[in-house]
Design an enzyme around this catalytic site. Structure first.
Site, PDB file in Angstrom:
ATOM      1  N   HIS A 283      54.110  28.888 -14.866  1.00 47.98           N
ATOM      2  CA  HIS A 283      54.917  28.782 -16.092  1.00 47.98           C
ATOM      3  C   HIS A 283      55.653  27.443 -16.168  1.00 47.98           C
ATOM      4  O   HIS A 283      55.284  26.602 -16.970  1.00 47.98           O
ATOM      5  CB  HIS A 283      55.901  29.946 -16.251  1.00 47.98           C
ATOM      6  CG  HIS A 283      55.257  31.284 -16.281  1.00 47.98           C
ATOM      7  ND1 HIS A 283      54.285  31.623 -17.195  1.00 47.98           N
ATOM      8  CD2 HIS A 283      55.437  32.382 -15.490  1.00 47.98           C
ATOM      9  CE1 HIS A 283      53.894  32.853 -16.985  1.00 47.98           C
ATOM     10  NE2 HIS A 283      54.559  33.346 -15.959  1.00 47.98           N
ATOM     11  N   ASP A 334      47.448  35.952 -16.721  1.00 45.30           N
ATOM     12  CA  ASP A 334      48.753  36.556 -16.442  1.00 45.30           C
ATOM     13  C   ASP A 334      48.799  38.037 -16.798  1.00 45.30           C
ATOM     14  O   ASP A 334      48.229  38.869 -16.107  1.00 45.30           O
ATOM     15  CB  ASP A 334      49.837  35.749 -17.154  1.00 45.30           C
ATOM     16  CG  ASP A 334      51.240  36.065 -16.664  1.00 45.30           C
ATOM     17  OD1 ASP A 334      51.393  36.973 -15.825  1.00 45.30           O
ATOM     18  OD2 ASP A 334      52.195  35.410 -17.102  1.00 45.30           O
TER      19      ASP A 334
END
Length: 469
Positions: A283, A334
């Site tokens: 991220h 994810d």
């Protein structure tokens, strides 16, 4: 026995070529490539090889996956309040995590890995923090949840980097885990011993498609002193072991870190001096310019998952600035909100276009085609980030290939050098016809051998998971 393939069209490290003769050894690695220096390499020069009709490109590495969250896809898209966020979504994720049994996880992961292969991912890093039984006990003997992921990879044929994940506290300040987080708990010695055993086993097996790494869930979940100690011991096992961590995904996370430590989370990581090319920061959404420059200087990769970050309202990663600093990025699915590398890369570029109000942001003079630039970069960096020798059609790399159907409507009329532009920006993922992993065809004519037998079991599981606990 070495097999030879005649690639009608392909993306090699030196660029697009028409006609390439590629030799693949029994272990799935490319042993030789004969490509044209001028003009085309004719099929007559490769009379005894297997022809591959279409456009061959390297498969993509999925550098960040939570397989059990496939059970959430599409089931959290309703409004609870005007303040819905990552933190409210997390409660639904915990509820799912505490219902998953090993057999459930194997069904979910097998379905997911087949979906990944058909969309263009040929390898995956499974960031795995389901370690215990629902009652909080460890499994006796081999961990049944870990085995479920390995079995799913074997059935699907995807290359797997398994990342056992350390998760010890519920927030900064080493706060104890909450009841709903009990399945995630591992003591540091348990964590290190399990990884060492897996690394030793893999060295003996010399598998072309299996790799073990390690992950720290986040700086919220792993005290910094523990992260330092564990990293030094992991590096003693294997200097190239992939190490991954969630970091700076949410503003609230950054603020809590500053409150407890006086530093931002990425600043803390950079201060340790531990980051190197085998680290992957997942991220890094809320990174400052100085932090992005520091990550780039360390040569650690950043894995973005635009579909998840958008789905959860995380924020926008400053990819353009990171690339200007020489940064390296890869992509992942994810939470499995979307399982498509072309979509991740398309929206990575589109985010920057919307911010800067111009086009072609994430490319440069070295490669004018945005699709080619993004795909090549993410495939190469992603493979390194998960410790797999893939991401390029080159000698010494694994034969992980996608075959795009050049006559598919999404590719129709495209010059060869536009193929990846079409893949990313013209719905070209539908043109993925065949997929090879380690020299073995796992998807042929858009079909995977395990998908139909699995369909009923997956549907029954999803129906059960959609019902209240």
């Amino acid at each position: 026995m070495t097999r030879q393939y005649y690639l009608e069209s392909a993306l090699l490290p030196q660029g697009w070529v028409r006609g390439a003769l590629v030799s693949v050894a029994d272990d799935g690695y490319i042993s030789a490539i004969e490509a044209p220096t001028n003009g085309n390499l004719s099929p007559e020069t490769a009379r005894d090889s297997e022809p591959i009709v279409g456009i061959v490109v390297p498969g993509m590495a999925n550098a960040h996956s939570h397989a059990f969250q496939r059970g959430l896809a599409g089931n959290t898209e309703y409004r609870l309040s005007a303040r819905d966020s990552f933190w409210t979504w997390r409660q639904a994720m915990y509820a799912l995590a505490n219902r998953i049994e090993p057999e459930d996880l194997q069904i979910l992961a097998t379905q997911l890995f087949i979906e990944m292969l058909k969309s263009g991912y040929t390898s995956v890093a499974e960031f795995h923090y389901l370690h215990r039984q629902p009652n909080g006990d460890l499994y006796a003997g081999r961990n049944a949840l870990w085995e479920a992921v390995a079995n799913a990879a074997a059935v699907s044929g995807i290359a797997l980097t398994f990342l056992p994940t350390l998760y010890q506290s519920s927030d900064f300040g080493a706060l104890p885990l909450k009841r709903e987080q009990a399945r995630f708990a591992l003591e540091t010695e348990q964590f290190l011993r399990a990884i060492e055993e897996r690394v030793d086993t893999e060295r003996r097996a010399a598998s072309a498609t299996l790799r073990t790494g390690a992950a720290f869930h986040s700086l919220r979940a792993v005290p910094l002193v523990t992260l330092r100690e564990a990293t030094h011991r992991l590096r003693g096992m294997d200097r190239t072991l992939p190490l991954h961590i969630h970091v700076a995904e949410q503003v609230k996370e950054v603020e809590a870190c500053q409150l407890h430590t006086g530093r931002r989370p990425i600043e803390l990581l950079l201060d340790t001096g531990l980051l190197d090319p085998h680290w992957c920061l997942v991220h890094a959404t809320h990174a400052t310019g100085a932090e992005l420059q520091g990550i780039a200087a360390s040569q650690a990769a950043v894995c973005v998952s635009i579909s998840t970050e958008a789905n959860l309202g995380d924020g926008l990663f400053d990819a353009a600035r990171f690339l200007r600093f020489g940064g390296r990025f890869c992509v992942g699915s994810d939470s499995q909100a979307t399982v498509c590398p072309a979509e991740e890369l398309r929206w990575l570029e589109y985010q920057q276009r919307l911010r800067k109000r111009r086009r072609g942001v994430l490319t440069d003079t070295s490669e004018s085609h945005v699709g080619t630039q993004l795909w090549r970069h993410a495939a190469r960096v992603g493979a390194q980030a998960i410790g797999q020798a893939a991401g390029r059609i080159a000698v010494g790399h694994r034969a992980d290939w996608l075959v795009l159907e050049s006559t598919h409507p999404s590719m129709a009329g495209a010059p060869l050098e536009n193929a990846l532009d079409h893949l990313l920006f013209a719905g070209g993922a539908a043109a993925i016809r065949d997929v090879m992993v380690a020299g073995r065809w796992v998807v042929t004519d858009r079909h995977h051998a395990a998908e139909l037998p699995l369909r009923g079991r997956f549907a029954a599981l999803m129906t059960r998971l959609a019902m209240p606990a």
